[in-house]
Design a protein around this motif. Structure first.
Motif, PDB file in Angstrom:
ATOM      1  N   ALA A  99       0.801  -1.226   0.000  1.00  0.00           N
ATOM      2  CA  ALA A  99       0.000   0.000   0.000  1.00  0.00           C
ATOM      3  C   ALA A  99       0.834   1.276   0.000  1.00  0.00           C
ATOM      4  CB  ALA A  99      -0.945   0.004   1.203  1.00  0.00           C
ATOM      5  N   TYR A 100       2.130   1.170   0.354  1.00  0.00           N
ATOM      6  CA  TYR A 100       2.958   2.372   0.506  1.00  0.00           C
ATOM      7  C   TYR A 100       4.301   2.211  -0.190  1.00  0.00           C
ATOM      8  CZ  TYR A 100      -0.606   3.521   3.834  1.00  0.00           C
ATOM      9  OH  TYR A 100      -1.827   3.780   4.396  1.00  0.00           O
ATOM     10  N   GLU A 101       4.740   3.282  -0.837  1.00  0.00           N
ATOM     11  CA  GLU A 101       6.071   3.317  -1.458  1.00  0.00           C
ATOM     12  C   GLU A 101       7.151   3.331  -0.389  1.00  0.00           C
ATOM     13  OE1 GLU A 101       7.312   3.415  -4.797  1.00  0.00           O
ATOM     14  OE2 GLU A 101       5.297   2.600  -5.070  1.00  0.00           O
ATOM     15  N   THR A 102       6.965   4.182   0.629  1.00  0.00           N
ATOM     16  CA  THR A 102       7.934   4.241   1.726  1.00  0.00           C
ATOM     17  C   THR A 102       7.196   4.196   3.055  1.00  0.00           C
ATOM     18  OG1 THR A 102       7.981   6.655   1.773  1.00  0.00           O
ATOM     19  CG2 THR A 102       9.635   5.566   0.404  1.00  0.00           C
ATOM     20  N   ILE A 103       7.862   3.555   4.009  1.00  0.00           N
ATOM     21  CA  ILE A 103       7.354   3.407   5.370  1.00  0.00           C
ATOM     22  C   ILE A 103       8.487   3.838   6.290  1.00  0.00           C
ATOM     23  CG2 ILE A 103       6.545   1.765   7.112  1.00  0.00           C
ATOM     24  CD1 ILE A 103       5.638  -0.031   4.701  1.00  0.00           C
ATOM     25  N   VAL A 104       8.208   4.785   7.178  1.00  0.00           N
ATOM     26  CA  VAL A 104       9.223   5.258   8.122  1.00  0.00           C
ATOM     27  C   VAL A 104       8.604   5.330   9.508  1.00  0.00           C
ATOM     28  CG1 VAL A 104      10.746   7.157   8.765  1.00  0.00           C
ATOM     29  CG2 VAL A 104      10.400   6.612   6.346  1.00  0.00           C
ATOM     30  N   HIS A 105       9.247   4.679  10.462  1.00  0.00           N
ATOM     31  CA  HIS A 105       8.890   4.792  11.875  1.00  0.00           C
ATOM     32  C   HIS A 105      10.034   5.520  12.563  1.00  0.00           C
ATOM     33  CE1 HIS A 105       6.416   1.394  10.510  1.00  0.00           C
ATOM     34  NE2 HIS A 105       5.566   1.789  11.442  1.00  0.00           N
ATOM     35  N   LYS A 106       9.710   6.576  13.340  1.00  0.00           N
ATOM     36  CA  LYS A 106      10.784   7.406  13.900  1.00  0.00           C
ATOM     37  C   LYS A 106      10.349   8.054  15.214  1.00  0.00           C
ATOM     38  CE  LYS A 106       9.483  11.546  11.325  1.00  0.00           C
ATOM     39  NZ  LYS A 106       9.992  12.658  10.567  1.00  0.00           N
ATOM     40  N   ASP A 107      11.336   8.691  15.834  1.00  0.00           N
ATOM     41  CA  ASP A 107      11.114   9.456  17.067  1.00  0.00           C
ATOM     42  C   ASP A 107      10.508   8.599  18.183  1.00  0.00           C
ATOM     43  OD1 ASP A 107      12.135  11.663  15.717  1.00  0.00           O
ATOM     44  OD2 ASP A 107      10.155  12.349  15.096  1.00  0.00           O
ATOM     45  N   PHE A 108      11.179   7.510  18.485  1.00  0.00           N
ATOM     46  CA  PHE A 108      10.709   6.559  19.488  1.00  0.00           C
ATOM     47  C   PHE A 108      10.934   7.081  20.909  1.00  0.00           C
ATOM     48  CE2 PHE A 108      11.827   3.982  15.812  1.00  0.00           C
ATOM     49  CZ  PHE A 108      10.691   3.219  15.666  1.00  0.00           C
ATOM     50  N   THR A 109       9.942   6.888  21.744  1.00  0.00           N
ATOM     51  CA  THR A 109      10.063   7.053  23.189  1.00  0.00           C
ATOM     52  C   THR A 109       9.667   5.717  23.793  1.00  0.00           C
ATOM     53  OG1 THR A 109       9.508   9.397  23.073  1.00  0.00           O
ATOM     54  CG2 THR A 109       9.272   8.318  25.218  1.00  0.00           C
ATOM     55  N   CYS A 110      10.626   5.063  24.444  1.00  0.00           N
ATOM     56  CA  CYS A 110      10.405   3.701  24.940  1.00  0.00           C
ATOM     57  C   CYS A 110      10.285   3.660  26.459  1.00  0.00           C
ATOM     58  CB  CYS A 110      11.560   2.790  24.521  1.00  0.00           C
ATOM     59  SG  CYS A 110      11.718   2.596  22.746  1.00  0.00           S
ATOM     60  N   THR A 111       9.417   2.785  26.915  1.00  0.00           N
ATOM     61  CA  THR A 111       9.311   2.440  28.325  1.00  0.00           C
ATOM     62  C   THR A 111       9.513   0.933  28.398  1.00  0.00           C
ATOM     63  OG1 THR A 111       7.740   4.223  28.694  1.00  0.00           O
ATOM     64  CG2 THR A 111       7.849   2.498  30.371  1.00  0.00           C
ATOM     65  N   VAL A 112      10.460   0.510  29.230  1.00  0.00           N
ATOM     66  CA  VAL A 112      10.865  -0.893  29.252  1.00  0.00           C
ATOM     67  C   VAL A 112      10.632  -1.505  30.633  1.00  0.00           C
ATOM     68  CG1 VAL A 112      12.824  -2.478  28.978  1.00  0.00           C
ATOM     69  CG2 VAL A 112      12.612  -0.469  27.493  1.00  0.00           C
ATOM     70  N   ASP A 113      10.062  -2.698  30.645  1.00  0.00           N
ATOM     71  CA  ASP A 113       9.922  -3.507  31.849  1.00  0.00           C
ATOM     72  C   ASP A 113      10.821  -4.727  31.641  1.00  0.00           C
ATOM     73  OD1 ASP A 113       9.212  -5.148  33.941  1.00  0.00           O
ATOM     74  OD2 ASP A 113       7.058  -5.133  33.498  1.00  0.00           O
ATOM     75  N   GLU A 114      12.096  -4.534  31.942  1.00  0.00           N
ATOM     76  CA  GLU A 114      13.084  -5.592  31.703  1.00  0.00           C
ATOM     77  C   GLU A 114      12.779  -6.844  32.507  1.00  0.00           C
ATOM     78  OE1 GLU A 114      17.923  -6.220  32.117  1.00  0.00           O
ATOM     79  OE2 GLU A 114      17.077  -4.207  32.320  1.00  0.00           O
ATOM     80  N   ALA A 115      12.330  -6.668  33.742  1.00  0.00           N
ATOM     81  CA  ALA A 115      12.084  -7.816  34.627  1.00  0.00           C
ATOM     82  C   ALA A 115      10.996  -8.735  34.094  1.00  0.00           C
ATOM     83  CB  ALA A 115      11.720  -7.321  36.025  1.00  0.00           C
ATOM     84  N   ASN A 116      10.078  -8.194  33.314  1.00  0.00           N
ATOM     85  CA  ASN A 116       8.972  -8.989  32.800  1.00  0.00           C
ATOM     86  C   ASN A 116       8.966  -9.139  31.281  1.00  0.00           C
ATOM     87  OD1 ASN A 116       7.436  -9.622  35.280  1.00  0.00           O
ATOM     88  ND2 ASN A 116       7.408  -7.396  35.455  1.00  0.00           N
ATOM     89  N   GLY A 117      10.030  -8.679  30.598  1.00  0.00           N
ATOM     90  CA  GLY A 117      10.139  -8.863  29.157  1.00  0.00           C
ATOM     91  C   GLY A 117       9.080  -8.135  28.363  1.00  0.00           C
ATOM     92  N   ARG A 118       8.861  -6.878  28.732  1.00  0.00           N
ATOM     93  CA  ARG A 118       7.853  -6.075  28.022  1.00  0.00           C
ATOM     94  C   ARG A 118       8.439  -4.729  27.648  1.00  0.00           C
ATOM     95  NH1 ARG A 118       2.077  -7.506  30.622  1.00  0.00           N
ATOM     96  NH2 ARG A 118       2.515  -9.691  31.012  1.00  0.00           N
ATOM     97  N   ILE A 119       7.901  -4.169  26.563  1.00  0.00           N
ATOM     98  CA  ILE A 119       8.333  -2.847  26.120  1.00  0.00           C
ATOM     99  C   ILE A 119       7.143  -2.139  25.475  1.00  0.00           C
ATOM    100  CG2 ILE A 119       9.254  -3.852  23.982  1.00  0.00           C
ATOM    101  CD1 ILE A 119      11.270  -1.491  23.922  1.00  0.00           C
ATOM    102  N   ALA A 120       7.106  -0.834  25.674  1.00  0.00           N
ATOM    103  CA  ALA A 120       6.136   0.020  25.008  1.00  0.00           C
ATOM    104  C   ALA A 120       6.914   1.115  24.295  1.00  0.00           C
ATOM    105  CB  ALA A 120       5.164   0.640  26.012  1.00  0.00           C
ATOM    106  N   ALA A 121       6.421   1.543  23.141  1.00  0.00           N
ATOM    107  CA  ALA A 121       7.071   2.633  22.414  1.00  0.00           C
ATOM    108  C   ALA A 121       6.022   3.507  21.760  1.00  0.00           C
ATOM    109  CB  ALA A 121       8.025   2.085  21.354  1.00  0.00           C
ATOM    110  N   SER A 122       6.186   4.814  21.942  1.00  0.00           N
ATOM    111  CA  SER A 122       5.401   5.795  21.201  1.00  0.00           C
ATOM    112  C   SER A 122       6.290   6.322  20.088  1.00  0.00           C
ATOM    113  CB  SER A 122       4.969   6.935  22.116  1.00  0.00           C
ATOM    114  OG  SER A 122       4.083   6.451  23.096  1.00  0.00           O
ATOM    115  N   PHE A 123       5.705   6.594  18.918  1.00  0.00           N
ATOM    116  CA  PHE A 123       6.509   6.957  17.757  1.00  0.00           C
ATOM    117  C   PHE A 123       5.627   7.584  16.693  1.00  0.00           C
ATOM    118  CE2 PHE A 123       5.029   2.632  17.547  1.00  0.00           C
ATOM    119  CZ  PHE A 123       4.470   2.532  16.294  1.00  0.00           C
ATOM    120  N   GLU A 124       6.279   8.129  15.669  1.00  0.00           N
ATOM    121  CA  GLU A 124       5.566   8.630  14.503  1.00  0.00           C
ATOM    122  C   GLU A 124       5.788   7.664  13.341  1.00  0.00           C
ATOM    123  OE1 GLU A 124       4.974  12.615  11.764  1.00  0.00           O
ATOM    124  OE2 GLU A 124       6.877  12.369  12.816  1.00  0.00           O
TER     125      GLU A 124
END
Length: 132
Positions: free
Chosen positions: A67-92
């Motif tokens: 559906a798209y010629e180019t796909i770009v994901h950028k400007d990540f803000t990550c929150t990590v729960d290392e002890a439980n193997g989980r991650i969340a990221a907000s991005f554009e």
């Protein structure tokens, strides 16, 4: 169900933002799918869409990549729960179609990791669902 943690904070960020989204942005199907368990669940929560298992996730990516010629994901803000193997990221996400039209989304993904791969992915998308 909780899975045994196995990845460090840096490895979780690497998996989600560079390995996974790097392969998605490059439209590398096999690289993107390698991030998922065979029976993984991929949900777009904001549109009540579910893709269960790698074949369904593959089909979703085939449509998305086409559906798209180019796909770009950028400007990540990550929150990590290392002890439980989980991650969340907000991005554009910046998606450019063949006709030059651009779709911009501000999304947040939540990943649950098992054995170094995605077991569950939950996507909250700011606009219309592009992962159908």
């Amino acid at each position: 169900m909780q899975y045994e943690p196995g990845l460090s904070r840096d490895a979780l960020i690497e998996l989600a933002t560079r390995t996974y989204f790097g392969n998605v942005d490059a439209k590398n199907m096999e690289g993107a799918l390698a991030c998922f368990h065979e029976e993984a669940l991929f949900c777009v929560q904001t549109s009540f869409t579910r893709h269960a298992g790698k074949p369904a996730i593959r089909r979703m990516f085939e449509d998305f990549f086409g559906a798209y010629e180019t796909i770009v994901h950028k400007d990540f803000t990550c929150t990590v729960d290392e002890a439980n193997g989980r991650i969340a990221a907000s991005f554009e996400a910046v998606l450019t179609a063949a006709d030059g039209s651009v779709t911009r989304l501000n999304n947040t993904n939540f990943w649950r990791i098992r054995d170094g791969k995605f077991q569950e992915v939950y996507v909250y998308m700011s606009g219309a669902n592009v992962l159908v």
